[in-house]
Design a protein around this motif. Sequence first.
Motif, mmCIF file in Angstrom:
data_model
loop_
_atom_site.group_PDB
_atom_site.id
_atom_site.type_symbol
_atom_site.label_atom_id
_atom_site.label_comp_id
_atom_site.label_asym_id
_atom_site.label_seq_id
_atom_site.Cartn_x
_atom_site.Cartn_y
_atom_site.Cartn_z
ATOM 1 N N ALA A 171 0.828 -1.212 0.000
ATOM 2 C CA ALA A 171 0.000 0.000 0.000
ATOM 3 C C ALA A 171 0.862 1.262 0.000
ATOM 4 O O ALA A 171 0.498 2.286 -0.577
ATOM 5 N N ALA A 172 2.022 1.173 0.649
ATOM 6 C CA ALA A 172 2.851 2.376 0.816
ATOM 7 C C ALA A 172 3.678 2.719 -0.424
ATOM 8 O O ALA A 172 4.016 3.895 -0.638
ATOM 9 N N PHE A 173 4.004 1.706 -1.247
ATOM 10 C CA PHE A 173 4.824 2.007 -2.426
ATOM 11 C C PHE A 173 4.117 3.042 -3.306
ATOM 12 O O PHE A 173 2.909 2.930 -3.571
ATOM 13 N N ASP A 174 4.862 4.032 -3.741
ATOM 14 C CA ASP A 174 4.333 5.085 -4.628
ATOM 15 C C ASP A 174 3.171 5.856 -4.002
ATOM 16 O O ASP A 174 2.348 6.416 -4.729
ATOM 17 N N ASN A 175 3.085 5.867 -2.722
ATOM 18 C CA ASN A 175 2.056 6.655 -2.039
ATOM 19 C C ASN A 175 2.753 7.550 -1.007
ATOM 20 O O ASN A 175 2.618 7.346 0.206
ATOM 21 N N PRO A 176 3.513 8.552 -1.469
ATOM 22 C CA PRO A 176 4.419 9.262 -0.565
ATOM 23 C C PRO A 176 3.729 9.936 0.623
ATOM 24 O O PRO A 176 4.350 10.166 1.655
ATOM 25 N N LEU A 193 11.691 0.184 0.324
ATOM 26 C CA LEU A 193 10.835 1.368 0.521
ATOM 27 C C LEU A 193 11.699 2.622 0.454
ATOM 28 O O LEU A 193 12.623 2.786 1.251
ATOM 29 N N ASN A 194 11.370 3.478 -0.476
ATOM 30 C CA ASN A 194 12.158 4.684 -0.683
ATOM 31 C C ASN A 194 11.485 5.849 0.048
ATOM 32 O O ASN A 194 10.367 6.230 -0.297
ATOM 33 N N PRO A 195 12.163 6.435 1.035
ATOM 34 C CA PRO A 195 11.502 7.484 1.818
ATOM 35 C C PRO A 195 11.189 8.735 1.005
ATOM 36 O O PRO A 195 10.333 9.530 1.397
ATOM 37 N N ALA A 196 11.857 8.873 -0.142
ATOM 38 C CA ALA A 196 11.589 10.060 -0.958
ATOM 39 C C ALA A 196 10.308 9.897 -1.769
ATOM 40 O O ALA A 196 9.547 10.847 -1.944
ATOM 41 N N THR A 197 10.059 8.699 -2.238
ATOM 42 C CA THR A 197 8.962 8.537 -3.205
ATOM 43 C C THR A 197 7.837 7.621 -2.718
ATOM 44 O O THR A 197 6.789 7.548 -3.346
ATOM 45 N N ASP A 198 8.080 6.901 -1.628
ATOM 46 C CA ASP A 198 7.049 6.013 -1.092
ATOM 47 C C ASP A 198 6.512 6.582 0.227
ATOM 48 O O ASP A 198 7.093 7.514 0.791
ATOM 49 N N GLY A 199 5.447 5.974 0.702
ATOM 50 C CA GLY A 199 4.920 6.366 1.997
ATOM 51 C C GLY A 199 5.679 5.666 3.119
ATOM 52 O O GLY A 199 6.730 5.066 2.903
ATOM 53 N N ALA A 200 5.110 5.726 4.316
ATOM 54 C CA ALA A 200 5.771 5.108 5.468
ATOM 55 C C ALA A 200 4.917 3.959 5.989
ATOM 56 O O ALA A 200 3.692 3.992 5.905
ATOM 57 N N GLY A 237 -1.330 -5.516 -1.968
ATOM 58 C CA GLY A 237 -1.435 -4.218 -1.287
ATOM 59 C C GLY A 237 -1.447 -3.076 -2.292
ATOM 60 O O GLY A 237 -2.175 -2.088 -2.130
ATOM 61 N N TYR A 238 -0.658 -3.213 -3.333
ATOM 62 C CA TYR A 238 -0.553 -2.179 -4.371
ATOM 63 C C TYR A 238 -1.879 -2.068 -5.127
ATOM 64 O O TYR A 238 -2.384 -0.975 -5.378
ATOM 65 N N LEU A 239 -2.439 -3.219 -5.473
ATOM 66 C CA LEU A 239 -3.707 -3.220 -6.222
ATOM 67 C C LEU A 239 -4.862 -2.723 -5.353
ATOM 68 O O LEU A 239 -5.712 -1.964 -5.811
ATOM 69 N N LEU A 240 -4.872 -3.182 -4.120
ATOM 70 C CA LEU A 240 -6.004 -2.840 -3.246
ATOM 71 C C LEU A 240 -6.056 -1.345 -2.941
ATOM 72 O O LEU A 240 -7.103 -0.825 -2.552
#
Length: 823
Positions: A169-174, A202-209, A484-487
């Motif tokens: 869920a967090a990927f690409d959701n900064p 998980l990239n802190p610049a571009t993803d969420g936490a 998680g990404y799809l949902l």
Amino acid sequence: MTNATAEETKSDARSNGPLSPDTLAKMNAYWRAANYLSVGQIYLKDNPLLERPLTLDDVKPRLLGHWGTTPGLNFLYVHWNRLIRERDLNMIYIIGPGHGGPGLVANTYLEGSYTEIYPPIEQNKDGIKRLFRQFSWPYGIPSHVAPETPGSIHEGGELGYSLVHAYGAAFDNPNLIVSCVVGDGEAETGPLATSWHSNKFLNPATDGAVLPILHLNGYKIANPTILARIPHHELEELMRGYGYEPFTLAGDEPDVMHQQAAAVFDKIFDRIAAIQKAAREDGSTDRPAWPMLILRTPKGWTGPKFVDGKPVENTWRAHQVPLDNVRKNPEHLRQLDEWMRSYKPEELFDEKGKLIDELAAIAPKGRLRMGMNPHANGGLLLQPLKVPNFRDFAFKIRGRGQTDAESTRILGHLLHGVMQANLDTKNFRVFGPDETASNRIDEVEVGTGKAWMAETLPVDENLSPTGHVMEVLSEHMCQGWLEGYLLTGRHGFFSCYEAFIHIVDSMVNQHAKWLKTTREIPWRKPIASLNYLLSSLVWRQDHNGFSHQDPGFIDHLLNKKADVVRIYLPPDANTLLSVSDHCLRSRHYINLIVAGKQPQPQWLTIDEAVAHCTTGLGIWQWASNDKDGAELVMACCGDVPTMEALAAVVLLRERVPDLRIRVVNVVDLNALMSPDDHPHGMDNISFNSLFTRDVDVVFAFHGYRWLIHSMVHGRANEGRFHVRGFNDVGTTTTPFDMVVLNKMSRFHLAIDALKHVPRLRSQASDAINMFNRKLYEHHTYIREHFQDMPEIRNWSWTKDFSDPAAPPPLAKGQPRAQLFTDS
Ligand SMILES: Cc1ncc(C[n+]2csc(CCOP(=O)(O)OP(=O)(O)O)c2C)c(N)n1
Ligand SMILES: [Mg+2]
């Protein structure tokens, strides 16, 4: 220490923390309300506010649900509410121990989301009564956090997947924070144990936490948990070893715990903000040690301490229903009454049964409420995937069946196009257990790279902190991240070895259930389909052998609800492109595409492929000579079976030129089914127009043959279907030997055909003997030469059969293998 001093210390601790006395009192009252409503759901069908002493008439006849985990989940919810309000956070809450369903239902009710979504569950006494009655009640709501629960993207019934869902869920959701409770029992599962490593992606610049909370309530169903019974420092070291900064919160005195929780969460959320600032504003590229919390609270906290003389709170006995004999044991009924009154409902709800305003005011508002966060209803946020015209990637065949290509590599060109087209919106990722290159779709990595936040060395290729190809050697993690990404409203693609996709059988079940259930929930919007490419197939395991040979995932999926599952076996590259385009654009399905990566003959032009995929199956006229009525149907499904079936046709037509054979190829497996069983299914008239009513059908199938038999069950003269497929015989051997060992070779198919055409029975023995001799020749040849006979290796579809539509043949000297798109 004297008693007086202990009391003073406690009182110090109560006032010692970030919460004002007023806020502390309200948060604790809110928590009491959530706990009260949770217990009420498990036990009561009437008397929702305890306006009179409890009687047996108020109690449900069957007591179902889980109390033990619930107070801890509720405790966190009230703290998330404070943090969301104070910090304007965009947060969703994933609950590993989803059996604590009553807690999430209670909280979404208290914050108002529940009533907005389900108006009959009003904010009054009647509403609470309905809320209680519906729980675990026939045709009511499930006992777990389920698709019906607002704010949920995670059922939590089958334990182990909370943390991968959270990261997906967090990927690409900064701007998103995903708080995730991991049960200490759940933490013992394999998938969860490896999920901690998601922080390396998980990239802190571009993803969420993601904030993991390891909930050490000490117990599972009837046993202690491992992580609760190792020294605390060892547990902290474990978490440090996974790359986290562990914080700990432990205790059981509510007010003290609220203060300490507020203090530790302030620290944790400051830490998250600092990590994100360092990456986003100060350009740090370090892999951060993200915070996580170890939360030690009693299982069944605030529930009955003893029942029947045995300790319950803070033991495994609190897991489900602590007072389980209320209907027969008056003491249990009395204890239930006492327990529920300990939350002081009269202080929490007004005389109409509405949560009092001062408490309602401490919940966030609107879409910030976790029950209303659109990320937990991803279809609301779903943007269509941009898919370039797949025809631009078409493989130009030259001479039907004369050119070979690696079909999946051609798909890789399309996937690369898709990846590039969506990089601006960052809503497409490709997942695989380090098989993207092996499955030959690695062009998708070019220009984005593979996500990687850990160390890199000069030898590495294509690793990037902003990569959108996700590779980790855990099918569980790939599956969980993708779900998680799809949902949360994005798109994805999972490529996997055919045999090992079984590792996630059970996760797929759960996702299929989610899709099925949410189809029937109007407020849940459709999400993008879960697309699988299975390659490295059963028939071509030259490097690996039997361990890598199992086509049974098809069988597994076919058992799922027909409105959820779609299964495709494209026989060549252009059909693979057409099918993949369709799957990438589709919604709310599980699409399974089975396609080989080895060089294979290419049969159809792109236009023919589109037409063939549109009907899902059809007669290949160019391979048939049945103008005067078929005497035999040669059917095939899958790329290797298609080649063997066509080779069998050549053998037969060479030996018995007047044999009238019809070739039927199946791309869409579900099309074989009855329309009553699958929306793609064919009625009997259409089915018979392909397979006839009475002519024998020799069927070469990619997977286990019983599946085709069961699919054609009930069709006219079903006994005329003679299916060959994988028969669970495998080893490291030559490609042709695999089909021989499983009796699906061209020779076996041809022999089957000869045996089943009535007019040939008396004269077939010569041909049959010859094919058997060929099989023997093969047997001795491969033992001596370590490869297949030249006539097998160099086989290609004959040009002798008339095929007006056939593309022109290869120029002399042109290599057979055409591995790349030449458009
Ligand atoms: C994969 C899986 N195995 C077994 C179960 C059966 N089960 C349900 S709850 C539970 C105990 C869970 O313990 P824990 O994760 O610590 O949750 P909590 O203590 O918060 O209830 C088990 C074993 C399950 N739901 N999923
Ligand atoms: Mg536990």
